[in-house]
Design a protein around this motif. Structure first.
Motif, PDB file in Angstrom:
ATOM      1  N   SER A  92     -10.396   5.537  -1.259  1.00  0.00           N
ATOM      2  CA  SER A  92      -9.617   6.603  -1.063  1.00  0.00           C
ATOM      3  C   SER A  92     -10.682   7.956  -1.580  1.00  0.00           C
ATOM      4  O   SER A  92     -10.739   9.010  -1.072  1.00  0.00           O
TER       5      SER A  92
ATOM      6  N   ARG B  38      -8.752   0.017  -3.222  1.00  0.00           N
ATOM      7  CA  ARG B  38      -8.070   1.088  -2.556  1.00  0.00           C
ATOM      8  C   ARG B  38      -8.390   2.299  -3.208  1.00  0.00           C
ATOM      9  O   ARG B  38      -8.499   3.217  -2.638  1.00  0.00           O
TER      10      ARG B  38
ATOM     11  N   TRP C  98      -7.691  -5.736  -5.719  1.00  0.00           N
ATOM     12  CA  TRP C  98      -7.146  -4.887  -4.740  1.00  0.00           C
ATOM     13  C   TRP C  98      -6.754  -3.350  -4.798  1.00  0.00           C
ATOM     14  O   TRP C  98      -7.018  -2.484  -3.939  1.00  0.00           O
TER      15      TRP C  98
ATOM     16  N   ARG D 247       1.018  -1.352  -0.106  1.00  0.00           N
ATOM     17  CA  ARG D 247       0.120   0.042  -0.066  1.00  0.00           C
ATOM     18  C   ARG D 247       0.820   1.273  -0.154  1.00  0.00           C
ATOM     19  O   ARG D 247       0.691   2.299  -0.590  1.00  0.00           O
TER      20      ARG D 247
END
Length: 610
Positions: A608, A604, A600, A540
């Motif tokens: 966000s 993310r 994935w 990340r």
């Protein structure tokens, strides 16, 4: 007889065109036909009088907005339309034209005559027949008038009636694409491709898809190439060209046995077609037997002028795969140094009389200019002097030139790069046995490093493992990695799923990066390797750095079918969408092949935003 008629017809029609354009009145044409026109037909006034009305009936007139002022063919007993005073049945109706008059002839000739504003006005009238636009565009291109050819051919494809395009439009489409490429209109070329794929008739859409598939193969965008091949197969399922197209695709994907099996499938499917000529049948037989050798032979003979010396070169290379020993010395600083001897210098000077392209200054760069623009002299010289293949300075420029032309074709490895690699690896082994530092800047060491770089690039598609091993050996010799081989090696390691080695390499690159700004591909590769190793928090953090380096990158990475960026020869601006697209093409296949990776990243991005 027919050839003589064609010459007479063109001469008479050109004269008639000029006569009509002077006044755009039919009587003036007939006055010209009986005098100057008849002389162009060997003094045959009757033939001139009969031919002139036919041409008038297909002549666009500027005063009518480039429409045609058609004359009705007279009834047999009516006065003849040539204004001879006799009945039609006793005059022009009795004249048998020696051959056919193409119905679009006058439009085609007019398009070749018009210039500037008047040409645009004529094209904007949308009156020109497709066949006339096609032929006028081809004639202009063959005459070197690329701007004029582009203008005319654009009018052909700026047409709502796609289904009305003639079969010959396929050659016009390919010609216009080449003109765009030659003149640097990359966006126009991409837009034309999209329009043909979206709206074109089946035969033209299939041609565009084939060309698009080859373009994706050339840029190493294998997922897009596979998708486009399937669309091509759906559009034209019985097209013989699909046999070699699928063979190319499978070889690019590293599946030579599958390529052989599918080539045999196409052979069995197509061999009994009545419209297949003997050359096509022989090609299908050879393709099924050995796809790599067949495609390599086809590539060598693709350019008629270079076919003979290229064929000779491929036969010379294996004969000289074991060269003489290198002149290696330990210098005053205790490092190993290669130095060219007098014979090497003499041969290289002779070589440069024919091969005028030089190396770029930067260590990892290639050649200045295109050595293939005038390749016949240096290919002929090399074939006449095979002993030159023992000189590293000559081999390193040859390897760079061959990599630029054949390096993206995996089937060229065996015939072109394998014998060169054997010779270089023998020299490299001698350097390694010395067990002394071997630095880029000492003596003529850079020649061997450049030769190795050319082979690494040339072998990457056809012998990936060998290319990677060669890169690792050169990196071990040159700790500073003067040629940037670690970046190339990283992409190869990710492709092969060697994530631990990839992360180790990334750490090496980060430690050696003086400016502290890692390149975008490095960050993407780091995030992917960490994800594969289930080190998600570190992955990340790597994604955060990706977004900071280029805000377009992750969005383009996860989207299935984003708007494509045109392929250009220029390096994209850092942080731009073009840069992100470039790395999407390079890196997305690795992400797609990693289960759950794109999901994935997408999750993310969504979190966000929320």
């Amino acid at each position: 007889m027919l050839a003589a008629w064609v010459d007479q017809l063109l001469g008479f029609s050109t004269g008639a065109l000029d006569a009509i354009r002077r006044e755009e009145r039919y009587p003036s044409l007939m006055v010209w036909a009986r005098k100057e026109g008849a002389e162009l037909l060997g003094g045959d006034v009757g033939l001139a009088q009969a031919l002139a009305p036919v041409l008038w009936n297909q002549m666009p007139l500027e005063r009518l907005g480039y429409r045609i002022e058609t004359l009705a063919v007279p009834a047999p007993q009516e006065p003849c339309w040539c204004d001879s005073g006799r009945r039609y049945n006793d005059c022009c109706a009795r004249v048998m034209l020696p051959g056919q008059v193409p119905p679009h002839l006058m439009w085609m000739l007019l398009l070749q005559r018009l210039r500037g504003k008047t040409l645009h006005e004529a094209l904007s009238s949308h009156q020109a027949p497709a066949q006339a636009l096609l032929e006028a565009g081809i004639v202009s291109a063959e005459g070197g008038q690329l701007g004029r050819a582009q203008t005319i051919l654009e009018s052909l494809f700026n047409n709502a009636d796609w289904e009305g395009l003639p079969q010959e439009s396929e050659s016009a489409f390919e010609l216009l694409s080449d003109v765009y490429q030659e003149r640097g209109f990359i966006r126009k070329k991409a837009a034309l491709m999209d329009s043909v794929v979206e709206h074109g008739p089946g035969f033209l859409r299939g041609a565009a898809l084939k060309r698009l598939c080859l373009r994706y193969l050339d840029s190493d965008d294998l997922p897009s190439a596979r998708e486009t091949f399937i669309r091509t197969l759906e559009t034209m399922p019985n097209e013989p060209a699909l046999a070699y197209l699928e063979s190319m695709l499978l070889l690019h994907e590293g599946q030579p046995e599958q390529a052989r099996a599918r080539a045999d499938f196409w052979r069995r499917r197509l061999m009994h077609r009545s419209d297949l000529d003997e050359d096509q049948q022989a090609f299908l037989e050879q393709l099924a037997e050995d796809p790599e050798a067949t495609l390599a032979e086809q590539m060598i003979y693709a350019d008629e002028e270079l076919a003979e010396p290229l064929d000779t070169l491929t036969r010379l290379l294996p004969m000289s795969s074991h060269g003489p020993r290198l002149s290696l010395f330990i210098n005053a600083d205790g490092r190993l140094e290669y130095q060219q001897d007098d014979l090497d210098h003499a041969r290289y000077e002779m070589w440069q009389q024919h091969f005028t392209t030089e190396n770029e200054e930067a260590p990892g760069s290639g050649l200045q200019g295109d050595p293939w623009r005038d390749a016949r002299p240096w290919l002929d010289a090399l074939c006449l002097h095979p002993e030159w293949l023992s000189t590293p300075a000559i081999l390193q420029e040859l390897a760079m030139a061959l990599a630029g032309r054949f390096g993206n074709l995996p089937w060229m490895f065996q015939s072109i790069f394998s014998p060169l690699a054997q010779r270089f690896e023998a020299w490299l082994a001698a350097v390694e046995r010395a067990e002394s530092p071997f630095v880029w800047g000492d003596g003529d060491n850079h020649i061997l490093f450049r030769l190795g770089l050319g082979l690494i690039i040339g072998m990457e598609r056809g012998a990936r493992e060998q290319s990677r091993q060669l890169a690792e050996r050169l990196i071990r010799l040159d700790g500073e990695d003067s040629m940037g081989l670690r970046e190339l090696l990283l992409e190869q390691l990710l492709s092969d799923g060697q994530d631990v080695r990839a992360l180790s390499l990334i750490e090496e690159i980060e430690h050696s990066n003086d400016d502290g700004e890692p390149w975008l591909g490095l960050l993407l590769g780091k995030a992917l390797a960490l994800y594969r190793l289930a080190r998600l928090e570190e992955a990340r953090q790597a994604l955060v750095m990706v977004e900071q380096a280029n805000p377009w990158m992750l969005k383009l990475l996860v989207r299935e079918n984003p708007r494509r960026e045109p392929v250009t020869g220029n390096s994209p601006v850092p942080g731009s969408r073009a840069e992100a697209w470039q790395y999407r093409v390079l890196m997305r296949p690795h992400w797609v092949a990693t289960r759950g990776a794109l999901h994935w990243v997408d999750a993310r991005l969504r979190s966000s935003v929320e």
